[in-house]
Motif scaffolding. Sequence first.
Motif, PDB file in Angstrom:
ATOM      1  N   GLY A  57      38.433  26.791  41.254  1.00  0.00           N
ATOM      2  CA  GLY A  57      39.827  27.527  41.744  1.00  0.00           C
ATOM      3  C   GLY A  57      39.297  28.836  42.765  1.00  0.00           C
ATOM      4  O   GLY A  57      40.190  29.268  43.457  1.00  0.00           O
ATOM      5  N   SER A  58      38.421  29.575  41.925  1.00  0.00           N
ATOM      6  CA  SER A  58      38.041  30.793  42.530  1.00  0.00           C
ATOM      7  C   SER A  58      37.003  30.546  43.689  1.00  0.00           C
ATOM      8  O   SER A  58      37.049  31.524  44.714  1.00  0.00           O
ATOM      9  CB  SER A  58      37.515  31.637  41.693  1.00  0.00           C
ATOM     10  N   TRP A  59      36.244  29.475  43.698  1.00  0.00           N
ATOM     11  CA  TRP A  59      35.227  29.465  44.612  1.00  0.00           C
ATOM     12  C   TRP A  59      35.550  29.228  45.921  1.00  0.00           C
ATOM     13  O   TRP A  59      35.072  29.544  47.007  1.00  0.00           O
ATOM     14  CB  TRP A  59      34.205  28.507  44.262  1.00  0.00           C
ATOM     15  N   GLY A  60      36.944  28.398  46.141  1.00  0.00           N
ATOM     16  CA  GLY A  60      37.320  28.347  47.668  1.00  0.00           C
ATOM     17  C   GLY A  60      37.611  29.572  48.441  1.00  0.00           C
ATOM     18  O   GLY A  60      37.306  29.645  49.584  1.00  0.00           O
ATOM     19  N   THR A  61      37.740  30.792  47.733  1.00  0.00           N
ATOM     20  CA  THR A  61      38.325  31.912  48.406  1.00  0.00           C
ATOM     21  C   THR A  61      36.938  32.924  48.354  1.00  0.00           C
ATOM     22  O   THR A  61      36.314  33.461  49.338  1.00  0.00           O
ATOM     23  CB  THR A  61      39.268  32.738  48.065  1.00  0.00           C
ATOM     24  N   ASP A 127      42.663  31.055  62.790  1.00  0.00           N
ATOM     25  CA  ASP A 127      42.871  32.481  62.610  1.00  0.00           C
ATOM     26  C   ASP A 127      43.109  32.840  61.258  1.00  0.00           C
ATOM     27  O   ASP A 127      43.832  33.791  61.296  1.00  0.00           O
ATOM     28  CB  ASP A 127      44.049  32.894  63.504  1.00  0.00           C
ATOM     29  N   ASP A 128      42.786  32.111  60.204  1.00  0.00           N
ATOM     30  CA  ASP A 128      42.962  32.402  58.763  1.00  0.00           C
ATOM     31  C   ASP A 128      42.001  33.653  58.503  1.00  0.00           C
ATOM     32  O   ASP A 128      40.587  33.242  58.822  1.00  0.00           O
ATOM     33  CB  ASP A 128      42.824  31.315  57.982  1.00  0.00           C
ATOM     34  N   VAL A 129      42.196  34.466  57.554  1.00  0.00           N
ATOM     35  CA  VAL A 129      41.514  35.622  57.273  1.00  0.00           C
ATOM     36  C   VAL A 129      41.624  35.778  55.685  1.00  0.00           C
ATOM     37  O   VAL A 129      42.775  35.305  55.117  1.00  0.00           O
ATOM     38  CB  VAL A 129      41.507  36.925  58.011  1.00  0.00           C
ATOM     39  N   VAL A 130      40.572  36.239  54.942  1.00  0.00           N
ATOM     40  CA  VAL A 130      40.755  36.314  53.499  1.00  0.00           C
ATOM     41  C   VAL A 130      40.277  37.813  53.564  1.00  0.00           C
ATOM     42  O   VAL A 130      39.393  38.452  54.393  1.00  0.00           O
ATOM     43  CB  VAL A 130      39.735  35.426  52.733  1.00  0.00           C
ATOM     44  N   ARG A 131      40.616  38.708  52.478  1.00  0.00           N
ATOM     45  CA  ARG A 131      40.589  40.076  52.116  1.00  0.00           C
ATOM     46  C   ARG A 131      39.102  40.004  51.715  1.00  0.00           C
ATOM     47  O   ARG A 131      38.619  39.481  50.983  1.00  0.00           O
ATOM     48  CB  ARG A 131      41.626  40.476  51.209  1.00  0.00           C
ATOM     49  N   SER A 132      38.200  41.020  52.167  1.00  0.00           N
ATOM     50  CA  SER A 132      37.016  41.275  51.766  1.00  0.00           C
ATOM     51  C   SER A 132      36.678  42.616  51.096  1.00  0.00           C
ATOM     52  O   SER A 132      37.741  43.201  50.628  1.00  0.00           O
ATOM     53  CB  SER A 132      36.088  41.219  52.972  1.00  0.00           C
ATOM     54  N   GLY A 133      35.612  42.991  50.688  1.00  0.00           N
ATOM     55  CA  GLY A 133      35.052  44.169  50.028  1.00  0.00           C
ATOM     56  C   GLY A 133      35.318  44.040  48.445  1.00  0.00           C
ATOM     57  O   GLY A 133      35.514  42.669  48.052  1.00  0.00           O
ATOM     58  N   TYR A 139      39.808  39.844  43.606  1.00  0.00           N
ATOM     59  CA  TYR A 139      41.128  39.163  43.681  1.00  0.00           C
ATOM     60  C   TYR A 139      40.810  37.663  43.745  1.00  0.00           C
ATOM     61  O   TYR A 139      41.380  36.715  43.210  1.00  0.00           O
ATOM     62  CB  TYR A 139      41.968  39.419  45.016  1.00  0.00           C
ATOM     63  N   ALA A 140      39.459  37.372  44.469  1.00  0.00           N
ATOM     64  CA  ALA A 140      39.091  35.973  44.628  1.00  0.00           C
ATOM     65  C   ALA A 140      38.669  35.362  43.450  1.00  0.00           C
ATOM     66  O   ALA A 140      38.945  34.081  43.173  1.00  0.00           O
ATOM     67  CB  ALA A 140      38.023  35.989  45.673  1.00  0.00           C
ATOM     68  N   TRP A 141      38.435  36.229  42.340  1.00  0.00           N
ATOM     69  CA  TRP A 141      37.935  35.506  40.923  1.00  0.00           C
ATOM     70  C   TRP A 141      39.010  35.685  39.982  1.00  0.00           C
ATOM     71  O   TRP A 141      38.851  35.503  38.867  1.00  0.00           O
ATOM     72  CB  TRP A 141      36.610  36.236  40.611  1.00  0.00           C
ATOM     73  N   VAL A 142      40.403  35.965  40.495  1.00  0.00           N
ATOM     74  CA  VAL A 142      41.464  35.882  39.296  1.00  0.00           C
ATOM     75  C   VAL A 142      41.687  34.618  38.629  1.00  0.00           C
ATOM     76  O   VAL A 142      41.801  34.763  37.584  1.00  0.00           O
ATOM     77  CB  VAL A 142      42.645  36.703  40.226  1.00  0.00           C
ATOM     78  N   PRO A 143      41.573  33.648  39.583  1.00  0.00           N
ATOM     79  CA  PRO A 143      41.769  32.361  38.583  1.00  0.00           C
ATOM     80  C   PRO A 143      40.615  32.179  37.537  1.00  0.00           C
ATOM     81  O   PRO A 143      41.196  31.607  36.401  1.00  0.00           O
ATOM     82  CB  PRO A 143      41.521  31.063  39.740  1.00  0.00           C
ATOM     83  N   MET A 144      39.464  32.600  37.846  1.00  0.00           N
ATOM     84  CA  MET A 144      38.384  32.539  36.724  1.00  0.00           C
ATOM     85  C   MET A 144      38.735  33.493  35.613  1.00  0.00           C
ATOM     86  O   MET A 144      38.590  33.114  34.548  1.00  0.00           O
ATOM     87  CB  MET A 144      37.190  32.872  37.373  1.00  0.00           C
TER      88      MET A 144
END
Length: 183
Positions: A57-61, A127-133, A139-144
């Motif tokens: 679930g986390s790896w997608g983002t 045109d989809d973006v994801v937050r970086s930094g 935030y991407a690893w919250v499901p983990m």
Amino acid sequence: MIPAMPATVATSHRRPSRRRPARRGSSRRASVAVVRFGRLAAMWGVASLILVAGVWGSWGTAQHVMLTKGREQGTIAVARCGADRCSGPYTPLSPGSLARARVVIEKTVAVRRGRTYTVVIKPGGGDDVVRSGPAGVLYAWVPMGGALLLASVVVAGGLGRARLGWVLAGSGVALLTAAFVAV
């Protein structure tokens, strides 16, 4: 005359058997051991499945945020937000990236209208973006983090491994807390 022979018992030259007679409880103990092993195997399987689902679930983002080499990086100034998505103009930061009048970011508690965020454009020309930094990675690893908390209950309760359960729970709480503070 033949003298009287003493009465003797016929003996065999074989050694006496050392096998113990079968007890009534031996088959019961064996079946209890099999059931216990099956329960432990099932609990380890459930805990492993929960953790694998958390990574999945986390790896997608997370893959877009963590593996940024060769990806377009820039900032988004969030101008408007809908029910589940926000949009705004994109300003490039990486060489070869092009400015865009409008890109879309998922609306979460981490995104607010009127703020500017560093982002990575998802591959595929959309045109989809994801937050970086650092905030984007956490935030991407919250499901983990949620999976760690859930697996800690299975490990501590179902397997009886309290220390390992506390380690998993502590890791999940630390990850979720860090994501909350960074966002």
